[in-house]
Enzyme design. Sequence first.
Site, mmCIF file in Angstrom:
data_model
loop_
_atom_site.group_PDB
_atom_site.id
_atom_site.type_symbol
_atom_site.label_atom_id
_atom_site.label_comp_id
_atom_site.label_asym_id
_atom_site.label_seq_id
_atom_site.Cartn_x
_atom_site.Cartn_y
_atom_site.Cartn_z
ATOM 1 C CE1 TYR A 51 -3.344 -3.102 0.334
ATOM 2 C CE2 TYR A 51 -3.262 -2.518 2.815
ATOM 3 C CZ TYR A 51 -3.240 -3.618 1.566
ATOM 4 O OH TYR A 51 -4.229 -4.559 1.988
ATOM 5 C CG LEU A 205 -24.545 -5.438 -0.473
ATOM 6 C CD1 LEU A 205 -23.867 -6.636 0.963
ATOM 7 C CD2 LEU A 205 -26.189 -6.274 -1.276
ATOM 8 C CE LYS A 208 -18.780 3.723 -4.249
ATOM 9 N NZ LYS A 208 -17.225 2.756 -4.508
#
Length: 298
Positions: A51, A205, A208
């Site tokens: 990352y 869920l 969006k």
Amino acid sequence: MQYHLLGKSTLSVSEIGFGCMSLAGSDVDNARLIHQAIEQGINFFDTADLYDHGQNEVSVGKALQGHRSNVVIATKVGNQWRADGSGWDWNPGKAYIISCVEASLKRLQTDYIDLYQLHGGTLEDPIDDTIAAFETLLQQGKIRYYGISSIRPNVIREYVQRSHIVSVMMQYSLLDRRPEESAFPLLLENNIGVLARGSVAKGLLVNKPAAPYLNYSAEEVAGAAAAIRQESTPERDAAQTALRFVLQQPAVSSAIVGIRTPAQLEDAIRAVSAPALSDSELAALRLAVPINKYEQHR
């Protein structure tokens, strides 16, 4: 906050884990958010050397100074950045893993990593050499436990049979129930904890607009989101309902939630104290979309 022992380990991890990949602020901002999470009972922080070219580990390490004895630090290894920065290549080799831990320890400003995870895996890997690397680091005291981050059932089976992993990180949500058939029973039987990511399916869920996801059409995704809303209550909003669906799976030790803002932190925290889903509510959610299964890497 609720806590669970992670598999066969002695690590007691918070039911909500802090997915540090989402951090995007300055070191000061990130530290403020991480300290708020600690105050709310979160003790599990997950990052990776991949990352932000290691800078995520650096920021997390700075934030956790002074809190080391009260937190569980998890990071990952196996993806090697190219010299020109154009991308990364998969490297599960023993020498590479052993060399990488030194850099992660330095960035995280710690003498040991609580949970060191292989960041992927294939059947073509030199699996015994990979396992030997983690076992060596255990003996050296540089890591306390190790696990893998993988959604491949065939890879997971190999590590269950051949290693001392205590955890598997994998994607799981109402829109990705593949682990139920291929992984959860095996992991439960062997007392290996599941660290679940992707609990709200990239927000599909919750908030969006519906779009195709995995093998589901946009219409099926919309149906799943509607079911989440239907089973939500004033005491348990859609995000918390989606998280409760994951947390009430017996195989799951912790749901790793990507947290970038104080509001997201509060949403995640409230899922722990939100009313549990009843058997009928769970059944209604499971019937909302056909269950999917892994078609590859079985």
